[in-house]
Design a protein around this motif. Sequence first.
Motif, PDB file in Angstrom:
ATOM      1  N   ASP A 160       0.863  -1.178   0.000  1.00 47.65           N
ATOM      2  CA  ASP A 160       0.000   0.000   0.000  1.00 47.65           C
ATOM      3  C   ASP A 160       0.902   1.232   0.000  1.00 47.65           C
ATOM      4  OD1 ASP A 160      -2.991   0.880   0.625  1.00 47.65           O
ATOM      5  OD2 ASP A 160      -1.644   2.192   1.754  1.00 47.65           O
ATOM      6  N   ARG A 161       0.571   2.225  -0.838  1.00 47.66           N
ATOM      7  CA  ARG A 161       1.457   3.385  -0.987  1.00 47.66           C
ATOM      8  C   ARG A 161       1.523   4.226   0.273  1.00 47.66           C
ATOM      9  NH1 ARG A 161      -1.259   6.420  -5.369  1.00 47.66           N
ATOM     10  NH2 ARG A 161       0.479   7.874  -5.206  1.00 47.66           N
ATOM     11  N   TRP A 162       0.541   4.135   1.144  1.00 49.15           N
ATOM     12  CA  TRP A 162       0.602   4.877   2.408  1.00 49.15           C
ATOM     13  C   TRP A 162       0.949   3.943   3.565  1.00 49.15           C
ATOM     14  CZ3 TRP A 162      -1.827  10.073   3.470  1.00 49.15           C
ATOM     15  CH2 TRP A 162      -1.705  10.440   4.805  1.00 49.15           C
ATOM     16  N   GLN A 163       0.301   2.786   3.608  1.00 52.65           N
ATOM     17  CA  GLN A 163       0.386   1.918   4.793  1.00 52.65           C
ATOM     18  C   GLN A 163       1.520   0.892   4.728  1.00 52.65           C
ATOM     19  OE1 GLN A 163      -2.022   2.403   7.214  1.00 52.65           O
ATOM     20  NE2 GLN A 163      -3.360   3.758   6.048  1.00 52.65           N
ATOM     21  N   GLY A 164       2.187   0.771   3.564  1.00 47.58           N
ATOM     22  CA  GLY A 164       3.287  -0.191   3.444  1.00 47.58           C
ATOM     23  C   GLY A 164       2.794  -1.594   3.128  1.00 47.58           C
ATOM     24  N   MET A 165       3.662  -2.589   3.395  1.00 46.21           N
ATOM     25  CA  MET A 165       3.335  -3.975   3.019  1.00 46.21           C
ATOM     26  C   MET A 165       2.158  -4.496   3.840  1.00 46.21           C
ATOM     27  SD  MET A 165       5.061  -4.921   0.528  1.00 46.21           S
ATOM     28  CE  MET A 165       4.938  -6.675   0.408  1.00 46.21           C
ATOM     29  N   GLN A 166       1.267  -5.182   3.170  1.00 48.27           N
ATOM     30  CA  GLN A 166       0.085  -5.743   3.832  1.00 48.27           C
ATOM     31  C   GLN A 166      -0.015  -7.218   3.485  1.00 48.27           C
ATOM     32  OE1 GLN A 166      -2.082  -3.674   5.680  1.00 48.27           O
ATOM     33  NE2 GLN A 166      -0.460  -2.173   5.297  1.00 48.27           N
ATOM     34  N   THR A 167      -0.404  -8.010   4.447  1.00 48.97           N
ATOM     35  CA  THR A 167      -0.575  -9.435   4.201  1.00 48.97           C
ATOM     36  C   THR A 167      -1.900  -9.880   4.812  1.00 48.97           C
ATOM     37  OG1 THR A 167       1.788  -9.803   4.289  1.00 48.97           O
ATOM     38  CG2 THR A 167       0.421 -11.739   4.613  1.00 48.97           C
ATOM     39  N   PRO A 229      -4.898  -2.488  -9.705  1.00 51.41           N
ATOM     40  CA  PRO A 229      -4.421  -1.102  -9.612  1.00 51.41           C
ATOM     41  C   PRO A 229      -3.451  -0.932  -8.436  1.00 51.41           C
ATOM     42  CG  PRO A 229      -6.829  -1.272  -9.276  1.00 51.41           C
ATOM     43  CD  PRO A 229      -6.273  -2.651  -9.240  1.00 51.41           C
ATOM     44  N   ALA A 230      -2.811   0.245  -8.361  1.00 44.86           N
ATOM     45  CA  ALA A 230      -2.028   0.591  -7.173  1.00 44.86           C
ATOM     46  C   ALA A 230      -3.006   1.027  -6.090  1.00 44.86           C
ATOM     47  CB  ALA A 230      -1.075   1.728  -7.514  1.00 44.86           C
ATOM     48  N   TYR A 231      -2.664   0.779  -4.826  1.00 41.92           N
ATOM     49  CA  TYR A 231      -3.562   1.127  -3.717  1.00 41.92           C
ATOM     50  C   TYR A 231      -2.907   2.112  -2.758  1.00 41.92           C
ATOM     51  CZ  TYR A 231      -6.794  -2.562  -5.065  1.00 41.92           C
ATOM     52  OH  TYR A 231      -7.703  -3.318  -5.752  1.00 41.92           O
ATOM     53  N   LEU A 232      -3.707   3.041  -2.265  1.00 45.88           N
ATOM     54  CA  LEU A 232      -3.259   3.945  -1.204  1.00 45.88           C
ATOM     55  C   LEU A 232      -4.449   4.149  -0.266  1.00 45.88           C
ATOM     56  CD1 LEU A 232      -1.274   7.291  -1.642  1.00 45.88           C
ATOM     57  CD2 LEU A 232      -3.155   7.083  -0.023  1.00 45.88           C
ATOM     58  N   HIS A 233      -4.271   3.786   0.996  1.00 45.72           N
ATOM     59  CA  HIS A 233      -5.360   3.923   1.971  1.00 45.72           C
ATOM     60  C   HIS A 233      -5.001   4.992   2.996  1.00 45.72           C
ATOM     61  CE1 HIS A 233      -6.428  -0.012   0.223  1.00 45.72           C
ATOM     62  NE2 HIS A 233      -7.659   0.289   0.608  1.00 45.72           N
ATOM     63  N   VAL A 234      -5.835   6.029   3.054  1.00 43.47           N
ATOM     64  CA  VAL A 234      -5.553   7.130   3.987  1.00 43.47           C
ATOM     65  C   VAL A 234      -6.169   6.826   5.351  1.00 43.47           C
ATOM     66  CG1 VAL A 234      -5.420   8.847   2.140  1.00 43.47           C
ATOM     67  CG2 VAL A 234      -7.598   8.496   3.302  1.00 43.47           C
ATOM     68  N   PRO A 235      -5.541   7.337   6.432  1.00 41.81           N
ATOM     69  CA  PRO A 235      -6.092   7.082   7.771  1.00 41.81           C
ATOM     70  C   PRO A 235      -7.545   7.566   7.869  1.00 41.81           C
ATOM     71  CG  PRO A 235      -3.952   8.167   7.902  1.00 41.81           C
ATOM     72  CD  PRO A 235      -4.343   8.171   6.467  1.00 41.81           C
ATOM     73  N   VAL A 236      -8.377   6.800   8.530  1.00 42.14           N
ATOM     74  CA  VAL A 236      -9.782   7.213   8.643  1.00 42.14           C
ATOM     75  C   VAL A 236      -9.919   8.292   9.711  1.00 42.14           C
ATOM     76  CG1 VAL A 236     -10.849   5.054   7.858  1.00 42.14           C
ATOM     77  CG2 VAL A 236     -10.322   5.356  10.270  1.00 42.14           C
ATOM     78  N   VAL A 237     -10.947   9.087   9.550  1.00 37.02           N
ATOM     79  CA  VAL A 237     -11.242  10.120  10.535  1.00 37.02           C
ATOM     80  C   VAL A 237     -12.135   9.491  11.600  1.00 37.02           C
ATOM     81  CG1 VAL A 237     -12.263  12.400  10.865  1.00 37.02           C
ATOM     82  CG2 VAL A 237     -11.212  11.819   8.675  1.00 37.02           C
ATOM     83  N   VAL A 238     -11.766   9.683  12.864  1.00 33.10           N
ATOM     84  CA  VAL A 238     -12.577   9.109  13.943  1.00 33.10           C
ATOM     85  C   VAL A 238     -13.175  10.225  14.802  1.00 33.10           C
ATOM     86  CG1 VAL A 238     -11.305   6.927  14.047  1.00 33.10           C
ATOM     87  CG2 VAL A 238     -10.532   8.853  15.434  1.00 33.10           C
ATOM     88  N   ARG A 294       5.282  14.025  -1.926  1.00 29.33           N
ATOM     89  CA  ARG A 294       5.241  12.884  -1.015  1.00 29.33           C
ATOM     90  C   ARG A 294       4.957  11.574  -1.735  1.00 29.33           C
ATOM     91  NH1 ARG A 294       1.151  14.115   3.578  1.00 29.33           N
ATOM     92  NH2 ARG A 294       0.757  11.938   4.072  1.00 29.33           N
ATOM     93  N   PHE A 295       4.130  11.627  -2.768  1.00 25.09           N
ATOM     94  CA  PHE A 295       3.599  10.374  -3.307  1.00 25.09           C
ATOM     95  C   PHE A 295       3.895  10.098  -4.777  1.00 25.09           C
ATOM     96  CE2 PHE A 295       0.669  10.883   0.352  1.00 25.09           C
ATOM     97  CZ  PHE A 295       1.015   9.700   0.989  1.00 25.09           C
ATOM     98  N   THR A 296       4.615  10.951  -5.446  1.00 23.98           N
ATOM     99  CA  THR A 296       4.888  10.607  -6.847  1.00 23.98           C
ATOM    100  C   THR A 296       6.375  10.395  -7.113  1.00 23.98           C
ATOM    101  OG1 THR A 296       4.996  12.887  -7.561  1.00 23.98           O
ATOM    102  CG2 THR A 296       2.846  11.813  -7.749  1.00 23.98           C
ATOM    103  N   SER A 297       7.238  10.541  -6.078  1.00 20.82           N
ATOM    104  CA  SER A 297       8.645  10.274  -6.311  1.00 20.82           C
ATOM    105  C   SER A 297       8.885   8.769  -6.285  1.00 20.82           C
ATOM    106  CB  SER A 297       9.481  10.950  -5.229  1.00 20.82           C
ATOM    107  OG  SER A 297       9.071  10.479  -3.973  1.00 20.82           O
ATOM    108  N   SER A 298       9.972   8.320  -6.768  1.00 20.14           N
ATOM    109  CA  SER A 298      10.412   6.918  -6.803  1.00 20.14           C
ATOM    110  C   SER A 298       9.314   5.957  -7.269  1.00 20.14           C
ATOM    111  CB  SER A 298      10.966   6.478  -5.437  1.00 20.14           C
ATOM    112  OG  SER A 298       9.938   6.453  -4.469  1.00 20.14           O
ATOM    113  N   GLY A 299       8.553   6.462  -8.253  1.00 17.22           N
ATOM    114  CA  GLY A 299       7.599   5.583  -8.929  1.00 17.22           C
ATOM    115  C   GLY A 299       6.396   5.154  -8.116  1.00 17.22           C
ATOM    116  N   ARG A 300       6.147   5.800  -6.957  1.00 12.35           N
ATOM    117  CA  ARG A 300       4.992   5.396  -6.167  1.00 12.35           C
ATOM    118  C   ARG A 300       3.734   6.004  -6.738  1.00 12.35           C
ATOM    119  NH1 ARG A 300       5.496   5.093   0.042  1.00 12.35           N
ATOM    120  NH2 ARG A 300       5.767   7.317   0.112  1.00 12.35           N
TER     121      ARG A 300
END
Length: 300
Positions: A160-167, A229-238, A294-300
């Motif tokens: 995940d482009r924000w949260q990192g590796m997910q399993t 597709p590529a995924y990016l999950h933003v922190p939810v608002v609580v 923040r999010f378009t460098s290094s091919g992310r």
Amino acid sequence: MNPESGYRGRFAPSPTGPLHFGSLVSALASFLDARAHRGTWLIRIEDVDGPRTVPGAAEEILDTLGRFGMHSAEPPVWQSQRETAYQTAFEQLVADGFVFPCGCTRREIADSLTIGHTRHARHARLAYPGTCRDGLHGKPPRAWRMRVPDGDAAILTFEDRWQGMQTQDLASEVGDFVLKRADGEWAYQLAVVVDDADARITHIVRGADLLDSTARQIYLQRCLDVPTPAYLHVPVVVNEQGEKLSKQTGATALDTGTPLVALMQAAQHLGLHPCATGSIETFYSDATAQWAKRFTSSGR
Ligand code: GLU
């Protein structure tokens, strides 16, 4: 925006009520990511869940997004008009042997689960125990389920482009999941995968409450032979109680009279520095530049 960049993103609200601050954050993140990639940004109305859809809410959401300066580059897709596409994908999965009918009620599934399954506290739901995998045991079919693989093949990993590796282990953490519900409605998981594929979505940016659904969606993409597709999950608002903002937890509608105030707060939630606020356009230029860094460098 320049569609030639090949980037296609989307915001996919469920019209269960007016746009609130939590959904504005997801909308803004997907909008900024599309702008940062000089891509195309689309809106899809996720009214596949008939019983939860509130009449007029979709129009209100589209109107609110417009007041915040967010317009779909193509006419919005409405899931309620996509029945044929879902049916076709479903039939493909049936023909390929992935689907089986399930006669269990929710109650029967809950009763048959052992306490051992509850250790996956991260997942709000318990894995389906596979009761009808090998036949209905004389019960009438209710829902239709997607068979998940056994053993190591069930372990799905993605970055995940924000949260990192997910399993996620689809077998022990999710189980065979519903594609067509007992009430005849298409399940969100199927609809979202078919819609994203048909719209040629390359980047999905949405709230982290959907992180848990992503492995199922990637698995469906593989079985339907469509790109992931590529995924990016933003922190939810609580809210103050730590609950995700939603209509159910009392989120209020946004004040569309002061869009810049809400946009600034949403940007802050996304970790952006205070943005220029001379006008909506200067706000978006500044926020896009920060996001791009923040999010378009290094091919992310
Ligand atoms: N309709 C979903 C929601 O409002 C979002 C689905 C998605 O972005 O994949 O929570």
